[in-house]
Design a protein around this motif. Structure first.
Motif, short mmCIF file in Angstrom:
data_model
loop_
_atom_site.label_atom_id
_atom_site.label_comp_id
_atom_site.label_asym_id
_atom_site.label_seq_id
_atom_site.Cartn_x
_atom_site.Cartn_y
_atom_site.Cartn_z
N ALA A 478 0.83 -1.21 0.00
CA ALA A 478 0.00 0.00 0.00
C ALA A 478 0.87 1.26 0.00
N ARG A 479 1.97 1.20 0.73
CA ARG A 479 2.91 2.34 0.74
C ARG A 479 3.47 2.59 -0.67
N THR A 480 3.77 1.52 -1.38
CA THR A 480 4.28 1.65 -2.75
C THR A 480 3.22 2.21 -3.69
N ILE A 481 1.99 1.74 -3.55
CA ILE A 481 0.89 2.24 -4.38
C ILE A 481 0.70 3.74 -4.14
N SER A 492 -7.56 4.76 1.76
CA SER A 492 -8.31 3.50 1.76
C SER A 492 -8.25 2.80 0.40
N ASN A 493 -8.20 3.57 -0.69
CA ASN A 493 -8.11 2.94 -2.01
C ASN A 493 -6.76 2.24 -2.21
N HIS A 494 -5.70 2.78 -1.58
CA HIS A 494 -4.40 2.12 -1.65
C HIS A 494 -4.42 0.81 -0.87
N ILE A 495 -5.03 0.85 0.30
CA ILE A 495 -5.15 -0.36 1.11
C ILE A 495 -6.00 -1.41 0.40
N ALA A 496 -7.11 -0.96 -0.21
CA ALA A 496 -8.00 -1.89 -0.91
C ALA A 496 -7.28 -2.61 -2.05
#
Length: 510
Positions: A478-481, A492-496
């Motif tokens: 998620a950090r990379t996204i 939240s979209n990165h986590i998803a």
């Protein structure tokens, strides 16, 4: 007479100083080599004798004893031939050899007096430079790889006669000119580019994230869906090698004897793809001489394991240490050596032995027990260490024949490079260089979540029954996204999206 010549020994990817002591005295003619020498070194007496005689120098018919100090470290290879020959010749005052103690000698001798190339010159020179040694005489064929080491004087030679005449002051040998790494770092043509891959947008997106954050990735899909082609395109979007990375890779390839001596340095990230019949030793390294294996030869590059479950289960399990630590320790009875193994793993596999399990419009002929046996070769701990899991579907006919241009690797690489710059700034005070290598403290510091993201991750953690390691892997991805989106915060979209790359944990490994 007694003479002492400087040379070097190699242990792993590090060199150490070796004193070659030669005593030529009266007695029954004999040639002995002591100091824990291996067979190749002990056979040097035949090469040295013939090289001296065929170079038209006088070979002493006396008792010759060679000691390789320190005597408690095992010496390997043929790189001491030149030092032994110079030591023997310097014991005869008539040869008028001077200043031999100012140089380090490396090289194998042929019967006709030629100086042949040896393995591991680059790590030897770098280690010797760190020890304060400044002058070296090396084989001419090793010139290219040595030309990238600054701060030392290197004299390449082709024959034993050249060395003797140089030490006598009767010949001039020009110092090796140092080559600037930037002058050879060019974007060579990549035969595999993402623009040749039709469709597969989700797979391309996952590979972009893997390249941006250094994440390991597993592709699952039927035969012919393009998994191998996607993997072969992956190096084209990786960041360029830094000089320090290139030196480390070149060291390993030089030791393994796989370095292209015409280029002298590796300036493209390695792509290693061992066959699934490869032995455990060939993959992780070892053998009688504790040589580096495929995981080390893929250092700072890509290790592609096609048909992942077809590798032996024991071989797959040996990947645990390098995937976690970025190095591999090869322990044998004679020595224990640690090699770098900081690679990105790209693995591919079919969903079942026939390849059609879960594929639309295709019938799977495997029984449930066959499917379970096939998938059970990949253990939970290995799956936990692979950050991204994606399904690769078959390409449709319309996608295959589409005239629309696919995005080029060069465009994807720009986004990857930008994300890597963000990470370099983030970890400027640490030894870490990418998100995938974050430790627990860094994850806690750089992967803070807002309330909605935290709730989403909690739900996924409980529903998918994830491990603590998988939890951290999701945060890293998620950090990379977020870095690819130029976002300082993880939304939240990165986590998803990061969670979606772990959804197959339950689908295939329930």
């Amino acid at each position: 007479m007694l003479s002492k010549i400087k040379s070097l020994g190699l242990k792993g990817i590090d060199g150490y100083a070796v004193d070659v002591e030669i005593d030529v005295g009266n007695g029954i003619p004999k040639f002995d080599i002591v100091g824990l020498a291996d067979t190749a070194i002990k056979e040097a007496k035949e090469r040295v004798r013939s090289a001296i005689r065929n170079s038209v120098y006088s070979y002493p018919i006396k008792r010759i004893t060679v000691n390789l100090a320190p005597a408690d470290i095992k010496k390997e290879g043929s790189l001491y031939d030149l030092a032994i020959a110079i030591g023997i010749l310097s014991c005869d005052c008539e040869n008028n050899i001077k200043n031999e103690k100012d140089y380090v000698f490396i090289g194998e001798l042929s019967f006709d007096g030629g100086v042949r190339k040896v393995k591991g010159v680059l790590p030897l020179l770098i280690s010797a430079r760190n020890l304060g040694i400044k002058k070296f005489i090396i084989p001419f064929d090793n010139s290219k790889e040595a030309s990238f080491i600054s701060g030392i004087d290197i004299y390449p030679v082709k024959t034993l006669s050249e060395v003797v005449e140089f030490l006598q002051g009767n010949r001039v040998i020009n110092k090796l000119e140092i080559v600037d790494y930037k002058s050879v770092l060019k974007n060579e043509y990549q035969c595999m580019d993402f623009c040749f891959v039709k469709g597969q947008m989700r797979a391309k997106r996952a590979l972009e994230i893997a390249a941006a954050g250094g994440h390991n990735l597993l592709m699952i899909g039927p035969p012919g869906s393009g998994k191998s082609m996607l993997a072969k395109c992956f190096p084209s979007i990786l960041p360029d090698l830094t000089f320090e990375e290139a030196l480390e890779i070149t060291k390993i390839h030089s030791i393994a004897g796989e370095l292209d001596l015409k280029k002298g340095i590796i300036c493209q990230r390695p792509f290693r793809s061992p066959h699934h019949t490869a032995s455990t030793v060939s993959l992780i390294g070892g053998g009688n001489n504790s040589k580096p294996g495929e995981v080390s030869l893929a250092d700072h590059g890509v290790l592609f394991l096609d048909e992942f479950p077809e590798y032996s289960k024991h071989t797959i399990e040996t990947l645990r240490q390098p995937l976690e630590d970025g190095n591999i320790t090869v322990a044998r009875a004679n020595s224990t050596i640690t090699y770098p193994a900081n690679f990105t793993l790209i693995a591919s596999m079919n969903p079942c032995p026939c390849g059609n399990y879960g594929v639309k419009d295709r019938e799977c002929k495997c029984t449930p027990s066959q499917v379970n046996k096939y998938l059970s070769k990949i253990s939970g701990p290995i799956m936990d260490r692979i950050d991204i899991h994606i399904e690769v579907d078959n390409v449709t006919y319309d996608q295959l024949k589409s005239e629309n241009e696919e995005e080029k690797s060069s465009e994807i690489k720009k986004r990857v490079d930008n994300a890597r710059k963000i990470q370099l700034n983030r970890f400027c005070n640490d030894k870490n260089f990418c998100n995938a290598k974050m430790n627990s403290a860094q994850v806690k510091k750089f992967c803070n979540l807002d309330q909605s993201s935290e709730l989403l991750l909690r739900t996924a953690f409980q529903k998918l029954k994830l491990s603590a390691r998988a939890h951290d892997r999701i945060l890293k991805v998620a950090r990379t996204i977020a870095d690819l989106d130029n976002s300082e915060k993880i939304n939240s979209n990165h986590i998803a999206e990061a969670i979606s790359y772990r959804s197959m944990d339950n689908k295939y490994w329930e």
